[in-house]
Design an enzyme around this catalytic site. Structure first.
Site, short mmCIF file in Angstrom:
data_model
loop_
_atom_site.label_atom_id
_atom_site.label_comp_id
_atom_site.label_asym_id
_atom_site.label_seq_id
_atom_site.Cartn_x
_atom_site.Cartn_y
_atom_site.Cartn_z
N SER A 1 24.98 25.29 -4.83
CA SER A 1 24.38 24.81 -3.67
C SER A 1 23.34 23.97 -3.55
O SER A 1 22.84 23.49 -5.11
CB SER A 1 23.93 26.00 -2.70
OG SER A 1 23.21 25.77 -1.83
N TYR B 1 18.90 34.50 -3.87
CA TYR B 1 19.96 33.70 -3.48
C TYR B 1 19.81 32.14 -4.21
O TYR B 1 20.35 31.75 -4.85
CB TYR B 1 20.25 33.45 -2.07
CG TYR B 1 21.46 32.42 -1.84
CD1 TYR B 1 22.89 32.84 -1.72
CD2 TYR B 1 21.23 31.24 -1.23
CE1 TYR B 1 23.77 31.69 -1.89
CE2 TYR B 1 22.12 30.27 -1.01
CZ TYR B 1 23.63 30.72 -1.36
OH TYR B 1 24.48 29.97 -1.11
N1 LIG Z 1 28.12 27.79 4.10
C1 LIG Z 1 27.09 27.48 3.57
O1 LIG Z 1 26.00 26.94 4.12
C2 LIG Z 1 26.85 27.22 1.82
C3 LIG Z 1 26.10 26.32 1.19
C4 LIG Z 1 26.11 26.16 0.11
C5 LIG Z 1 26.85 27.03 -0.78
N2 LIG Z 1 27.74 28.05 -0.21
C6 LIG Z 1 28.25 29.04 -1.11
O2 LIG Z 1 29.63 28.96 -0.74
C7 LIG Z 1 30.40 29.98 -1.28
C8 LIG Z 1 31.41 30.38 -0.26
O3 LIG Z 1 30.82 30.81 0.86
P1 LIG Z 1 31.08 30.40 2.31
O4 LIG Z 1 30.26 29.40 3.05
O5 LIG Z 1 32.53 30.21 2.64
O6 LIG Z 1 30.61 31.79 3.30
P2 LIG Z 1 31.76 32.88 3.77
O7 LIG Z 1 32.60 32.34 4.86
O8 LIG Z 1 30.67 34.13 4.12
O9 LIG Z 1 32.55 33.20 2.69
C9 LIG Z 1 32.34 34.19 1.61
C10 LIG Z 1 33.52 34.52 0.72
O10 LIG Z 1 32.97 35.43 -0.44
C11 LIG Z 1 33.72 36.54 -0.41
N3 LIG Z 1 32.88 37.68 -1.04
C12 LIG Z 1 31.55 37.96 -0.34
N4 LIG Z 1 31.19 38.91 -1.31
C13 LIG Z 1 32.07 39.26 -2.15
C14 LIG Z 1 32.34 40.34 -3.12
N5 LIG Z 1 31.40 41.57 -3.22
N6 LIG Z 1 33.62 40.59 -3.56
C15 LIG Z 1 34.43 39.53 -3.41
N7 LIG Z 1 34.41 38.69 -2.65
C16 LIG Z 1 33.15 38.38 -1.92
C17 LIG Z 1 34.02 36.75 1.17
O11 LIG Z 1 35.29 37.64 1.03
P3 LIG Z 1 35.11 39.11 1.59
O12 LIG Z 1 34.09 39.40 2.47
O13 LIG Z 1 36.37 39.28 2.12
O14 LIG Z 1 34.77 39.80 0.31
C18 LIG Z 1 34.37 35.53 1.35
O15 LIG Z 1 35.77 34.88 1.25
C19 LIG Z 1 29.39 31.03 -1.49
O16 LIG Z 1 29.16 31.03 -3.00
C20 LIG Z 1 27.86 30.21 -0.88
O17 LIG Z 1 26.89 30.75 -1.48
C21 LIG Z 1 27.71 28.10 1.10
#
Ligand SMILES: NC(=O)c1ccc[n+]([C@@H]2O[C@H](COP(=O)([O-])OP(=O)(O)OC[C@H]3O[C@@H](n4cnc5c(N)ncnc54)[C@H](OP(=O)(O)O)[C@@H]3O)[C@@H](O)[C@H]2O)c1
Length: 257
Positions: free
Chosen positions: A139, A152
């Protein structure tokens, strides 16, 4: 024989968008997350839309044996993972002292430990075969300390540092590592991290999950080690290198609160 990608956190957001890109390119997919219903619906959609094979592995990555269970699942089915996407992760907004310790510990397990373990388990067969790719989801938060999301931001700094170091160790093996570093992106992340009261997603322009996934996919294929999508995010990363750390940590606090 089709190539295989394993994607964690594939039940929504960036993981789902990445899954679509790989499916479109003819990859066999192994999708991991906790939400069985969502994963099964995605499997049905991808298999009918792209005529590819999708395995669903319902797993909570905050459990200590999760990475080994996933590795065992693929090994028992003789699935060779050509590309590993460590995407699963979550945040939690609030002062460290006021947050729930179990949630912070689960975050550390999902964002760092499971990611590290999956890299270790899958990188050895990749090295033996002389090719493979790993994309770790970091990130923009990886570049600075993050008051009100302290664990985080620190977890993403781990992902970035670990991925960069690993990429050097793997030079000449045919295996590459990419750390993708998005800024605020429209996914389920904001809601899951309780960021509703934070200024982070209000003040900064949010990218779409599809465009960030496309960027990461392209940079991974180009073997880029650190990939920061978007002009604003690149500017933030550049500014962090020039500003004194005391300014950076207070600036992040001001934006987040
Ligand atoms: N969105 C942003 O602004 C942003 C920015 C920078 C980096 N990121 C990173 O991008 C990645 C994806 O996030 P996203 O933005 O797509 O958010 P999201 O829509 O909340 O997706 C998160 C994913 O991680 C899975 N997950 C969460 N906890 C888990 C667990 N205990 N075991 C297995 N799977 C788990 C969730 O699936 P389930 O709930 O079905 O388990 C979901 O598929 C993350 O690493 C996040 O830190 C996001």
């Amino acid at each position: 024989m089709s190539r295989t990608v394993l994607i964690t956190g594939a039940s929504g957001g960036l993981g789902l968008e990445l899954a679509k890109l790989f499916a479109k390119d003819g990859y066999r997919l192994v999708l991991v997350a906790r939400s069985e219903d969502k994963l099964c619906a995605i499997k049905t959609y991808l298999e009918s839309q792209y005529h590819t094979e999708v395995d669903v592995v319902v797993k909570d990555l905050s459990r200590v044996n999760a990475a080994m269970d996933i590795f065992r699942y693929t090994k028992e089915r003789r699935i060779e993972v050509d590309i590993l996407i460590n995407n699963a992760g979550f945040g939690d907004f609030g002062s460290f002292a006021g947050t729930d310790l179990d949630k912070q510990s689960d975050m550390a397990q999902v964002n760092m430990i499971a990611l590290m373990q999956l890299c270790h388990l899958y990188v050895r067969p990749m090295i033996r075969r002389g090719n493979g790719k790993i994309l770790n989801m970091a990130s923009v938060a990886a570049f600075e300390p993050g008051p009100l999301m302290a664990v985080y931001y620190a977890s993403k700094a781990f992902v970035l540092s670990f991925s960069e170091a690993l990429s050097v160790e793997l030079k000449g093996t045919g295996v590459t590592v990419t750390a993708l570093c998005p800024g605020p992106t429209k996914t389920g992340f904001e809601e899951h991290a309780n960021l509703g009261s934070s200024g982070l997603f209000k003040h900064l322009k949010n990218a779409s999950a599809a465009e960030v996934a496309r960027y990461g996919y392209k940079k991974m294929k180009q073997r880029r080690v650190v990939a920061v999508p978007g002009f604003m995010n690149k500017a933030v990363v550049a500014a962090v290198h020039f500003l004194p750390r005391t300014v950076v940590r207070h600036l992040v606090y001001t934006i987040q609160k």
